[in-house]
Each structure stands twice: as C-alpha cells, then as structure tokens.
Design a protein around this motif. Structure first.
Motif, PDB file in Angstrom:
ATOM      1  N   SER A 151     -34.877  16.249 -14.353  1.00  0.00           N
ATOM      2  CA  SER A 151     -33.722  16.275 -15.245  1.00  0.00           C
ATOM      3  C   SER A 151     -32.410  16.234 -14.492  1.00  0.00           C
ATOM      4  N   THR A 152     -32.434  16.558 -13.215  1.00  0.00           N
ATOM      5  CA  THR A 152     -31.209  16.567 -12.413  1.00  0.00           C
ATOM      6  C   THR A 152     -31.084  15.343 -11.528  1.00  0.00           C
ATOM      7  N   SER A 153     -32.029  14.432 -11.636  1.00  0.00           N
ATOM      8  CA  SER A 153     -32.022  13.246 -10.785  1.00  0.00           C
ATOM      9  C   SER A 153     -31.767  12.014 -11.627  1.00  0.00           C
ATOM     10  N   ASN A 154     -31.201  11.010 -10.994  1.00  0.00           N
ATOM     11  CA  ASN A 154     -30.982   9.729 -11.657  1.00  0.00           C
ATOM     12  C   ASN A 154     -31.859   8.638 -11.044  1.00  0.00           C
ATOM     13  N   THR A 155     -32.954   9.018 -10.423  1.00  0.00           N
ATOM     14  CA  THR A 155     -33.876   8.069  -9.801  1.00  0.00           C
ATOM     15  C   THR A 155     -35.040   7.780 -10.739  1.00  0.00           C
ATOM     16  N   PHE A 156     -35.184   6.499 -11.066  1.00  0.00           N
ATOM     17  CA  PHE A 156     -36.310   6.062 -11.892  1.00  0.00           C
ATOM     18  C   PHE A 156     -37.414   5.566 -10.967  1.00  0.00           C
ATOM     19  N   LYS A 157     -38.603   6.103 -11.138  1.00  0.00           N
ATOM     20  CA  LYS A 157     -39.698   5.803 -10.210  1.00  0.00           C
ATOM     21  C   LYS A 157     -40.939   5.337 -10.961  1.00  0.00           C
ATOM     22  N   ILE A 158     -41.622   4.400 -10.343  1.00  0.00           N
ATOM     23  CA  ILE A 158     -42.922   3.920 -10.842  1.00  0.00           C
ATOM     24  C   ILE A 158     -43.936   4.086  -9.722  1.00  0.00           C
ATOM     25  N   SER A 159     -45.058   4.703 -10.013  1.00  0.00           N
ATOM     26  CA  SER A 159     -46.111   4.857  -9.004  1.00  0.00           C
ATOM     27  C   SER A 159     -47.465   4.591  -9.646  1.00  0.00           C
ATOM     28  N   VAL A 160     -48.409   4.118  -8.814  1.00  0.00           N
ATOM     29  CA  VAL A 160     -49.766   3.809  -9.281  1.00  0.00           C
ATOM     30  C   VAL A 160     -50.756   4.498  -8.367  1.00  0.00           C
ATOM     31  N   THR A 161     -51.694   5.204  -8.950  1.00  0.00           N
ATOM     32  CA  THR A 161     -52.784   5.824  -8.194  1.00  0.00           C
ATOM     33  C   THR A 161     -54.102   5.213  -8.640  1.00  0.00           C
ATOM     34  N   ASP A 162     -55.045   5.070  -7.711  1.00  0.00           N
ATOM     35  CA  ASP A 162     -56.344   4.491  -8.052  1.00  0.00           C
ATOM     36  C   ASP A 162     -57.276   5.557  -8.611  1.00  0.00           C
ATOM     37  N   ALA A 163     -58.550   5.198  -8.795  1.00  0.00           N
ATOM     38  CA  ALA A 163     -59.512   6.115  -9.401  1.00  0.00           C
ATOM     39  C   ALA A 163     -59.735   7.354  -8.547  1.00  0.00           C
ATOM     40  N   ASN A 164     -59.457   7.275  -7.242  1.00  0.00           N
ATOM     41  CA  ASN A 164     -59.624   8.427  -6.356  1.00  0.00           C
ATOM     42  C   ASN A 164     -58.367   9.278  -6.241  1.00  0.00           C
ATOM     43  N   GLY A 165     -57.295   8.875  -6.939  1.00  0.00           N
ATOM     44  CA  GLY A 165     -56.051   9.624  -6.868  1.00  0.00           C
ATOM     45  C   GLY A 165     -55.144   9.213  -5.735  1.00  0.00           C
ATOM     46  N   ASP A 166     -55.496   8.185  -4.984  1.00  0.00           N
ATOM     47  CA  ASP A 166     -54.670   7.716  -3.877  1.00  0.00           C
ATOM     48  C   ASP A 166     -53.579   6.782  -4.397  1.00  0.00           C
ATOM     49  N   GLU A 197     -48.049  -3.250  -9.072  1.00  0.00           N
ATOM     50  CA  GLU A 197     -49.301  -3.698  -8.477  1.00  0.00           C
ATOM     51  C   GLU A 197     -50.433  -2.736  -8.821  1.00  0.00           C
ATOM     52  N   LEU A 198     -51.547  -3.306  -9.283  1.00  0.00           N
ATOM     53  CA  LEU A 198     -52.733  -2.553  -9.686  1.00  0.00           C
ATOM     54  C   LEU A 198     -53.909  -2.941  -8.796  1.00  0.00           C
ATOM     55  N   PRO A 199     -55.058  -2.275  -8.918  1.00  0.00           N
ATOM     56  CA  PRO A 199     -56.240  -2.667  -8.120  1.00  0.00           C
ATOM     57  C   PRO A 199     -56.705  -4.087  -8.452  1.00  0.00           C
ATOM     58  N   ASP A 200     -57.473  -4.650  -7.516  1.00  0.00           N
ATOM     59  CA  ASP A 200     -58.127  -5.962  -7.685  1.00  0.00           C
ATOM     60  C   ASP A 200     -57.135  -7.095  -7.917  1.00  0.00           C
TER      61      ASP A 200
END
Length: 300
Positions: free
Chosen positions: A135-150, A175-178
């Motif tokens: 709530s105090t940040s103005n950074t928009f982030k996108i992250s992807v983790t695989d089935a193992n959580g990596d 970017e996603l797996p495969d």
C-alpha cells in the motif's frame, strides 16, 4: 469422358468431401429423369497429405510451426483484462490449460491478484501473481512461479496512475512454462480512457496447446494408411486387368490354333475322308432297314 463414362477426379489434398450434383434437362429445358447410373467415387491425391505432414513435422523440429495455441476466449465475466496467448509450445504432449483467477481482491492496486494455471488433469502448471507490492509502494510487479514454486519470470515498473499500469501491461508478455506467453491487455471506456484493470475472482478461460511434431506424426500415419488403401484399390484393378489379359491371351491362342488347323488341312484328304464316312453311313442305314423287316413268323 473416359470410355463412355464421366470421370471426376478429386485431386485435392485433405479429407474434405466432394459434393457433386447433376441436373438433367430435356429439349424443353425441363427436369427429366436422371440418365446416369451408379456413381463410383475414385479418391485420388490423398497421398499429398504425406508431404504436408512431413513439412509440418520438419517445421515443428525447427521451431517454425504456427497455430499451435488456440485463441483465448477471454474471461467469463467481470474482469477488465483481455488475455492474448502466444509463443511456441514446447511441451511433449498436447494438452489444455485452464487459467483461473484465484483472488478475492477487486483491484490490482489494492492488493496482488493471482491466476492459477492447471492442465486438463487438474495438475498445477504455474501461477501468475500481479499487482502493487504494498500500500505504500508505487511499484507494479508481475511474477510467475512454476508447479514447484520456483520463480521463472518477473517484471516490475513504477506506476503513478491507471494509464501507467495499462502501458506496462500492454507492453509485457508474461513468460510461462513450455514456451507459452500471455499478455493481459486493459480495456478502454467509450471515451478512450483505460478502465481500472481488474481480475474478477472465479473468472477463467482455457487454451488448447498442440504438440505439432506428434500431430504431424499422426497425420503421416493416417496419410500412409490412406496411401496403402489406395494401393490396395489399384492392386485390385491391376489384378482384374491381368485376369482380363489372361482371358484375352487364351482366346487368342485358341483362335490361332483353329486358324492354323484350317490353314494346314489337306483338302483332298479331307474330302476323301468325308466320302468314306458317307459310304459307311449309307451301309449302316441299309443294314438297319433289312434287320427291321425281320419277323419271327418268317421262320415258323
């Protein structure tokens, strides 16, 4: 025309059907009875599929195949982001992925959203997390983790308003797996301004991912089966032609022998034998006439 028959050859590749409709008209331009008999369908050109399949297989190996990913149909309702799926699918098997919004938040600004990706068997493939970090940040982030959580992908940008978020989403392929990628494009209002990006809890969509190499191998096998079937038909025609040729040869030999016997005959001998046969026949007839007149009363 072929020996009094109308022959229509379908030289197209593929398995589509050829519909043929023939109307017969008399001299008064009126419909009349169909003068044609039974139609025999001769399928030709099916072997072309073999070459098309080899081309597809080669393209798949070289990474040049297209149309391996079905178009995303969009979220069911409520979400204001439209998915665009792209990339080159490198998975071993053809599969269907389902993207489901797994979040109770109603705004990407107030808290992160998550999109859970599962295959057709319900196995987790990956998870997308996106939104303002705090709530105090103005950074928009996108992250992807695989089935193992990596973590397999991450991207972020400082934003001050909705337009900044929209610009970031419009220019980011997640970017996603495969080898799959997805872009979530914000929607616009009638006046041209961007609508607040929202992922509605429970929204989902699915895409079909096709392994072109396996699909090409299947197409090759099907095409080869079709070629074998056509070869069987051609073999049957060839066998009929051989049998017909054998009958013609036998008839020709018999006629040749008869003609040879007639040409080699000794006409004087033939006439002499004929006269002798007549004399023998006459003697037999005379003997029969005399025997026929005998009666037992002649000896009493």
């Amino acid at each position: 025309m072929d020996n009094g028959h109308i022959v229509v050859q379908d030289l197209r590749g593929g398995t589509s059907k050829l519909n043929l409709n023939i109307n017969v008209f008399d001299t008064n331009n009126q419909n009349t009875n169909n003068i044609f008999g039974v139609f025999n369908t001769i399928v030709q050109g099916g072997g072309i599929n073999v070459f098309d399949s080899f081309d597809n297989a080669q393209a798949a190996i070289l990474g040049q195949s297209i149309n391996q990913i079905s178009n995303a149909t969009g979220f069911i309702g409520g979400s204001t982001l439209t998915p665009i799926v792209s990339g080159y699918y490198t998975g071993n098997n053809s599969v269907q992925w389902t993207f489901s919004v797994n979040s109770v938040s109603t705004s990407l600004i107030s808290s992160p959203h998550t999109i859970l990706i599962q295959d057709s068997k319900g196995n987790n493939v990956a998870q997308i997390t996106m939104g303002i970090l705090s709530s105090t940040s103005n950074t928009f982030k996108i992250s992807v983790t695989d089935a193992n959580g990596d973590t397999i992908f991450t991207a972020s940008k400082a934003v001050n308003n909705i337009n900044d978020i929209a610009s970031f989403l419009n220019n980011t392929y997640i970017e996603l797996p495969d080898g799959i990628k997805i872009k979530l494009t914000p929607q616009k209002s009638p006046d041209g301004s961007y609508i607040l990006p929202v992922l509605n809890n429970g929204d989902s969509f699915s895409v079909n991912l096709t392994n072109m190499l396996q699909q090409s191998i299947t197409n090759i096998q099907n095409s080869l089966s079709q070629v074998d079937a056509n070869r069987s038909i051609i073999g049957a025609y060839e066998q009929r032609m051989q049998l017909a040729q054998t009958r013609i040869n036998n008839t020709s030999l018999s006629n040749s022998q008869t003609l040879s016997n007639l040409q080699d005959a000794n006409y004087a001998q033939v006439i002499s034998n004929y006269v002798q046969e007549i004399i023998i026949m006459q003697a037999l007839l005379q003997s029969f006439a005399k025997v026929n007149q005998l009666s037992l009363f002649n000896y009493i």
